[in-house]
Design a protein around this motif. Structure first.
Motif, short mmCIF file in Angstrom:
data_model
loop_
_atom_site.label_atom_id
_atom_site.label_comp_id
_atom_site.label_asym_id
_atom_site.label_seq_id
_atom_site.Cartn_x
_atom_site.Cartn_y
_atom_site.Cartn_z
N VAL A 44 1.81 5.52 -13.11
CA VAL A 44 1.89 4.93 -11.88
C VAL A 44 0.47 4.35 -11.73
O VAL A 44 -0.62 4.87 -11.92
N LEU A 45 0.36 3.05 -11.11
CA LEU A 45 -0.93 2.45 -10.84
C LEU A 45 -1.06 2.45 -9.19
O LEU A 45 -0.26 1.83 -8.51
N GLN A 46 -2.30 3.13 -8.89
CA GLN A 46 -2.45 3.12 -7.69
C GLN A 46 -3.83 2.47 -7.24
O GLN A 46 -4.75 2.58 -7.95
N SER A 47 -4.03 1.99 -6.06
CA SER A 47 -5.30 1.47 -5.69
C SER A 47 -5.39 1.27 -4.17
O SER A 47 -4.51 1.75 -3.35
N GLY A 48 -6.70 1.09 -3.74
CA GLY A 48 -6.67 0.66 -2.34
C GLY A 48 -6.02 -0.54 -1.92
O GLY A 48 -5.34 -1.27 -2.93
N GLU A 49 -5.56 -0.98 -0.73
CA GLU A 49 -4.93 -2.31 -0.40
C GLU A 49 -5.84 -3.46 -0.35
O GLU A 49 -6.72 -3.68 0.42
N LEU A 50 -5.33 -4.39 -0.95
CA LEU A 50 -6.02 -5.77 -1.10
C LEU A 50 -4.66 -6.75 -0.78
O LEU A 50 -3.81 -6.53 -1.75
N GLU A 51 -4.76 -7.81 -0.22
CA GLU A 51 -3.80 -8.85 -0.36
C GLU A 51 -4.16 -10.01 -0.69
O GLU A 51 -3.45 -10.97 -0.27
N THR A 52 -5.42 -10.00 -1.53
CA THR A 52 -5.84 -11.38 -1.78
C THR A 52 -4.94 -12.14 -3.08
O THR A 52 -4.34 -11.56 -3.90
N PHE A 53 -5.02 -13.64 -3.11
CA PHE A 53 -4.38 -13.95 -4.26
C PHE A 53 -4.73 -13.43 -5.57
O PHE A 53 -3.89 -13.50 -6.43
N ASP B 264 3.36 -8.98 1.00
CA ASP B 264 4.46 -9.67 1.70
C ASP B 264 5.62 -9.77 0.54
O ASP B 264 5.46 -9.36 -0.61
N LYS B 265 6.69 -9.89 1.16
CA LYS B 265 8.13 -9.81 0.45
C LYS B 265 7.99 -10.72 -1.22
O LYS B 265 8.53 -10.11 -2.06
N ASP B 266 7.35 -11.88 -1.01
CA ASP B 266 7.06 -12.80 -1.82
C ASP B 266 6.55 -11.87 -3.37
O ASP B 266 6.81 -11.92 -4.37
N THR B 267 5.25 -11.25 -2.92
CA THR B 267 4.30 -10.61 -3.75
C THR B 267 5.32 -9.37 -4.30
O THR B 267 5.33 -9.35 -5.72
N TYR B 268 5.85 -8.57 -3.66
CA TYR B 268 6.83 -7.52 -4.00
C TYR B 268 7.91 -8.09 -5.35
O TYR B 268 8.01 -7.25 -5.98
N HIS C 124 5.21 -0.91 12.43
CA HIS C 124 6.43 -1.68 12.17
C HIS C 124 6.37 -2.57 10.93
O HIS C 124 7.33 -2.67 10.08
N ARG C 125 5.03 -3.06 10.56
CA ARG C 125 4.88 -3.97 9.42
C ARG C 125 5.12 -2.76 8.14
O ARG C 125 6.02 -3.28 7.09
N ARG C 126 4.71 -1.45 8.01
CA ARG C 126 4.81 -0.81 7.12
C ARG C 126 6.28 -0.35 6.62
O ARG C 126 6.77 -0.41 5.74
N LEU C 127 7.01 -0.33 8.15
CA LEU C 127 8.43 0.04 7.82
C LEU C 127 9.21 -1.30 7.25
O LEU C 127 10.05 -1.00 6.41
N ASN C 128 8.71 -2.37 7.80
CA ASN C 128 9.48 -3.80 7.16
C ASN C 128 9.05 -3.75 5.64
O ASN C 128 9.85 -4.13 4.76
N CYS C 129 8.03 -3.40 5.09
CA CYS C 129 7.70 -3.40 3.71
C CYS C 129 8.54 -2.31 2.97
O CYS C 129 8.80 -2.67 2.11
N LEU C 130 8.82 -1.48 3.51
CA LEU C 130 9.75 -0.57 2.80
C LEU C 130 11.22 -0.97 2.86
O LEU C 130 11.94 -1.17 1.73
#
Ligand code: SAM
Ligand code: SF4
Length: 359
Positions: free
Chosen positions: A102-111, A142-146, A182-188
């Motif tokens: 499991v790779l876990q970290s804080g949240e970053l959304e940078t390129f 975002d969905k593309d990253t996933y 709602h964003r968190r839910l949409n991520c799921l």
């Protein structure tokens, strides 16, 4: 026949049934645990799967009000493991037959972060000859990253909903766009649509949380058809805004018992999912994870983060094992699991049976 036997034999539990089970005490609670243990034995057996946990960075752009490594906590010494440190931990998991990482970290959304994860996923599979399943727990993307991470070899994703009650969620987070229920839910939903084995979970014993909220959380997981669950007690941290509400909290032992009941009821409702015995349980009771294994959980995440970084990934106070290294964790867990009537499934991926059926 006791009331607990009648309720747990139902095909579907109502909100009222769940709230009743979560309120049990004394002999009825023990009976609930026995029923959950026998369902677990029947549907997922007595194997415990190991996931080597690498807390690879505590750098986070978010400010969840409960979390010790939130962005605005200036007391935290920030770290980011080098690629080689991560590969070396992955090889350790592989050589010790853990089956999964499991790779876990804080949240970053940078390129840069998104790209680095892609390269790390490729590198880990290469250095371990594709022997490991990889779970990511890197927050909302975002969905593309996933999709990109999935295509580069991530198989599972953990994203706790934290609380399925949007109003309670709001009280636990700053009221801005970055912390949106709602964003968190949409991520799921995005994770599920991408093809991941999806894990979620909640914190138990939060200030302002009621038994009805927890019953709704379990119904949420069942409705969402989730594959893996990691639930643990909420534990306070003095350097967080939520610490101001500590007077509202249940005593630690009650939070612990409530967490065990949540695990037991979930096992009865979702018989073939993977359920983690989380580290937070062990901060309250030294045998907390083993107790969870006995009544419904079937996954443990031994920490394989290099020991020198562990003091800096303090989500809550009194986090256990921060003075240990990967080898100490392994030896200690092996001894503890030997005390239960379970076997560690060395060398197995331990994919969620629920996911396999869902596919
Ligand atoms: N940043 C990612 C995220 O939030 O999804 C992954 C890492 S985050 C530290 C992992 C989990 O830690 C969160 O989902 C939250 O449930 C848990 N956590 C944070 N602070 C906590 C606390 N004070 N007590 C118990 N669990 C906590
Ligand atoms: Fe960051 Fe995750 Fe902590 Fe929230 S819970 S502050 S996203 S590490």
């Amino acid at each position: 026949m006791q009331q607990v036997d009648i309720i747990t034999a139902k095909e579907r539990l109502s909100h009222e049934n769940i709230a009743y089970l979560l309120s049990l005490k004394g002999p009825e609670k023990i009976r609930l645990f026995e029923i959950a243990a026998s369902i677990k034995e029947q549907f997922v057996g007595n194997k415990v799967y190991f996931r080597g946990l690498i807390e690879f960075s505590n750098i986070c752009d978010k400010n969840c009000l409960y979390c010790g490594i939130r962005h605005d906590n200036t007391h935290v010494k920030r770290y980011n493991l080098s690629d080689e440190e991560i590969y070396s931990a992955a090889r350790y998991a592989c050589e010790n037959n853990y089956g999964s990482l499991v790779l876990q970290s804080g949240e970053l959304e940078t390129f840069g972060f998104v790209r680095r994860m892609e390269k790390l996923l490729q590198g880990i599979h290469k250095t371990t000859n594709n022997k490991l399943r990889i779970t990511l727990s890197c927050g909302e993307q975002d969905k593309d990253t996933y999709r990109r991470w999935y295509e580069n070899g991530a198989n599972r994703y953990l994203l706790r909903i934290e609380s399925s009650n949007p109003l309670l969620y709001q009280k636990l987070h700053p009221g801005d766009n970055r912390h949106n229920y709602h964003r968190r839910l949409n991520c799921l939903y995005d994770l599920q649509a991408t093809g991941y084995q999806v894990g979620t979970g909640v914190m138990i014993g939060l200030p302002f949380q009621k038994i009805n909220d927890l019953a709704d959380d379990l119904l949420f997981m069942s409705r969402f058809d989730i594959d893996m669950i990691g639930m643990g007690p909420y534990l306070e941290h003095a350097d967080t805004p939520l610490y101001a509400s500590r007077e509202e909290l249940l005593p630690l032992e009650e939070r612990f018992q409530l967490t065990l009941k949540m695990i037991a009821v979930l096992r009865i409702m979702m018989k073939d999912v993977n359920i983690a015995a989380t580290t937070a349980l062990q901060s309250i009771d030294k045998l907390g994870r083993e107790k969870a294994i006995k009544i419904g959980a079937n996954v443990i995440m031994p920490n394989i983060t290099p020991g020198k970084y562990r003091d800096d990934y303090l989500l809550y106070q009194n986090k256990p094992c921060t003075d240990e290294n990967a080898e100490d964790c392994k030896t200690c867990l092996e001894a503890r699991i030997a005390l239960t009537d379970h076997k560690i499934a060395f060398g197995e991926w331990g994919d969620s049976i629920h996911y396999q059926r869902r596919q």
